[in-house]
Every structure is written in structure tokens, then in C-alpha cells.
Design a protein around this motif. Structure first.
Motif, PDB file in Angstrom:
ATOM      1  N   ARG A  50     -19.348 -37.573  44.962  1.00  0.00           N
ATOM      2  CA  ARG A  50     -20.741 -37.342  44.676  1.00  0.00           C
ATOM      3  C   ARG A  50     -21.284 -36.042  45.346  1.00  0.00           C
ATOM      4  NH1 ARG A  50     -23.488 -42.212  42.060  1.00  0.00           N
ATOM      5  NH2 ARG A  50     -25.125 -40.603  41.746  1.00  0.00           N
ATOM      6  N   ASP A  83     -26.011 -33.596  49.518  1.00  0.00           N
ATOM      7  CA  ASP A  83     -26.413 -34.663  49.023  1.00  0.00           C
ATOM      8  C   ASP A  83     -27.298 -34.439  47.599  1.00  0.00           C
ATOM      9  OD1 ASP A  83     -27.513 -37.185  48.021  1.00  0.00           O
ATOM     10  OD2 ASP A  83     -27.931 -37.885  49.879  1.00  0.00           O
ATOM     11  N   ASP A  85     -29.062 -36.487  45.587  1.00  0.00           N
ATOM     12  CA  ASP A  85     -30.346 -37.262  45.649  1.00  0.00           C
ATOM     13  C   ASP A  85     -31.358 -36.660  46.784  1.00  0.00           C
ATOM     14  OD1 ASP A  85     -29.783 -38.993  43.624  1.00  0.00           O
ATOM     15  OD2 ASP A  85     -28.486 -40.127  44.917  1.00  0.00           O
ATOM     16  N   ARG A  86     -30.755 -35.967  48.004  1.00  0.00           N
ATOM     17  CA  ARG A  86     -31.748 -35.418  48.937  1.00  0.00           C
ATOM     18  C   ARG A  86     -32.177 -34.123  48.272  1.00  0.00           C
ATOM     19  NH1 ARG A  86     -29.542 -34.197  54.866  1.00  0.00           N
ATOM     20  NH2 ARG A  86     -31.139 -32.807  55.668  1.00  0.00           N
ATOM     21  N   PRO A  89     -34.212 -35.486  44.016  1.00  0.00           N
ATOM     22  CA  PRO A  89     -34.469 -36.844  43.967  1.00  0.00           C
ATOM     23  C   PRO A  89     -34.287 -37.463  42.570  1.00  0.00           C
ATOM     24  CG  PRO A  89     -35.885 -35.843  45.711  1.00  0.00           C
ATOM     25  CD  PRO A  89     -35.362 -34.766  44.931  1.00  0.00           C
ATOM     26  N   GLY A  90     -33.553 -38.404  42.443  1.00  0.00           N
ATOM     27  CA  GLY A  90     -33.772 -39.036  40.956  1.00  0.00           C
ATOM     28  C   GLY A  90     -32.742 -38.218  39.981  1.00  0.00           C
ATOM     29  N   GLN A  91     -31.894 -37.059  40.406  1.00  0.00           N
ATOM     30  CA  GLN A  91     -31.193 -36.467  39.502  1.00  0.00           C
ATOM     31  C   GLN A  91     -29.569 -36.932  39.677  1.00  0.00           C
ATOM     32  OE1 GLN A  91     -34.062 -32.757  39.605  1.00  0.00           O
ATOM     33  NE2 GLN A  91     -32.178 -32.298  38.508  1.00  0.00           N
ATOM     34  N   SER A  92     -29.251 -38.054  40.193  1.00  0.00           N
ATOM     35  CA  SER A  92     -27.797 -38.331  40.262  1.00  0.00           C
ATOM     36  C   SER A  92     -27.638 -39.398  39.461  1.00  0.00           C
ATOM     37  CB  SER A  92     -27.485 -38.349  41.492  1.00  0.00           C
ATOM     38  OG  SER A  92     -28.041 -39.530  42.033  1.00  0.00           O
TER      39      SER A  92
END
Length: 192
Positions: A50, A83, A85-86, A89-92
Motif C-alpha cells: 500500500r 502512507d 491515508d495520511r 485521507p479517505g483516498q485509499s
């Protein structure tokens, strides 16, 4: 950008394209690798590896990368392990059913272009990029080939010829690919 055409190698813009698309609200499964699974409803792609493996120089084009203190990538200590998500946010996503398959190549050109391609060249490139020949067992190779054929059959396939504008103007990838999500042609699509 180098002058090499073909499957992109490390350092030739794949992560820049991914960051550009994420910046424009797209979701991501993985940096370089996904796992494919044949189901009754088609082929599903599952996230694998990821974090993005990002060259620190990308912070010049993507200032949102600068500052969080990213750890070194496990696969290349000279790069950051970012990362998704870091950063966005919310886009993985953990899984998706592909409907559009875009195969990037590096073009020694000032501008990028996209073209529809047929099933045969798409399957050939997927085979070249996959672990198809890692098994000496014919039944495993046959299952692998079957999944890739089903993936190509369920998607519209295009080749993205990534020119220097993808690196210099990160919004380029979004502008070229977004129309394909609605089934329309890319702004500069050429017939294949």
C-alpha cells in the motif's frame, strides 16, 4: 524523463502520476503491485504494498509531502514510504473491480497522449509485467493467464504515452484520464 519507451521503470514517473491523480480526488489501491482474483462477477483487484515509494524530490511538485517525516521505504532507503491515508485521507481502497485499464509507457515527447489499444497488446504488456513465468507448473500458469484474459475482457484498455508534461505539470494525468472514467474519449485520444 528518459528516452526509453516501454514499461516504466523506477524513477520514470509512475508515482508522480499516482500522486497527481490522488491530488485530484482519485483513490488508490497500491503503489506498484495489486493481487488479482477471479470471481463470479469478474476480476477483482486487491491492495498489496500500500505505501507509495516516493523520491524526496517529489516534494518540489507536491508540497503536501514535505514535513510529516516519512520513514525510509523498505524497498529503497533513498525514498520515502508515504502512507496514502495520511497524505490524502479517505483516498485509499482495499479492493475494486477494474473497468478501465491504462498501461503507461514513457515517451520522449513534450506532451502526453492516450490511445485505445486492443486486447492482444494489453495482454502482452500485462504478461510482461506479471509473475506469469515464475511457476513451472502448467496449471498455475494457465490460471494466471485466464485471470489476465478476464481482466482485459472486462476493461476498456488504453496506453498512456507519458511525456515530460506529466512530470512538469502534474494535473496533466488527471486531464487525460478523467474523461475515460465516464466512457468518453480522452481529450487527445487517437484511434488504435
Amino acid at each position: 524523463m528518459g528516452s526509453r519507451s516501454g514499461t516504466p521503470r523506477s524513477g520514470q514517473g509512475k508515482t508522480t502520476i499516482a500522486l497527481s491523480l490522488l491530488r485530484h480526488g482519485w483513490a488508490a489501491l497500491s503503489d506498484d503491485t495489486v493481487l488479482l482474483c477471479a470471481t463470479g462477477n469478474g476480476v477483482r483487484a486487491h491492495a498489496f504494498r500500500r505505501p507509495l515509494c516516493v523520491d524526496p524530490g517529489a516534494a518540489n511538485r507536491f508540497p503536501e509531502l514535505d514535513g510529516p517525516g516519512w520513514p525510509a521505504s523498505l524497498s529503497d532507503a533513498s525514498k520515502w514510504q508515504v502512507d496514502i491515508d495520511r497524505l490524502y485521507p479517505g483516498q485509499s481502497e482495499s479492493t475494486s473491480t477494474p473497468r478501465l485499464l491504462v498501461l503507461p509507457t514513457i515517451a520522449d515527447a513534450p506532451t502526453s497522449r492516450i490511445e485505445p489499444i486492443g486486447a492482444k497488446p494489453a495482454l502482452e504488456q500485462l504478461l510482461a509485467q506479471s509473475a506469469f513465468f515464475l511457476s513451472s507448473r502448467p496449471e498455475v500458469a494457465d490460471r494466471h493467464l485466464s485471470v489476465l484474459r478476464r481482466l482485459v475482457d472486462q476493461t476498456r484498455t488504453h496506453r498512456l504515452h507519458s511525456g515530460r508534461d506529466v512530470l512538469n505539470e502534474p494535473h496533466t494525468a488527471h486531464a487525460l484520464l478523467a474523461p475515460l472514467l465516464t466512457g468518453g474519449p480522452a481529450p487527445n485520444a487517437v484511434s488504435g
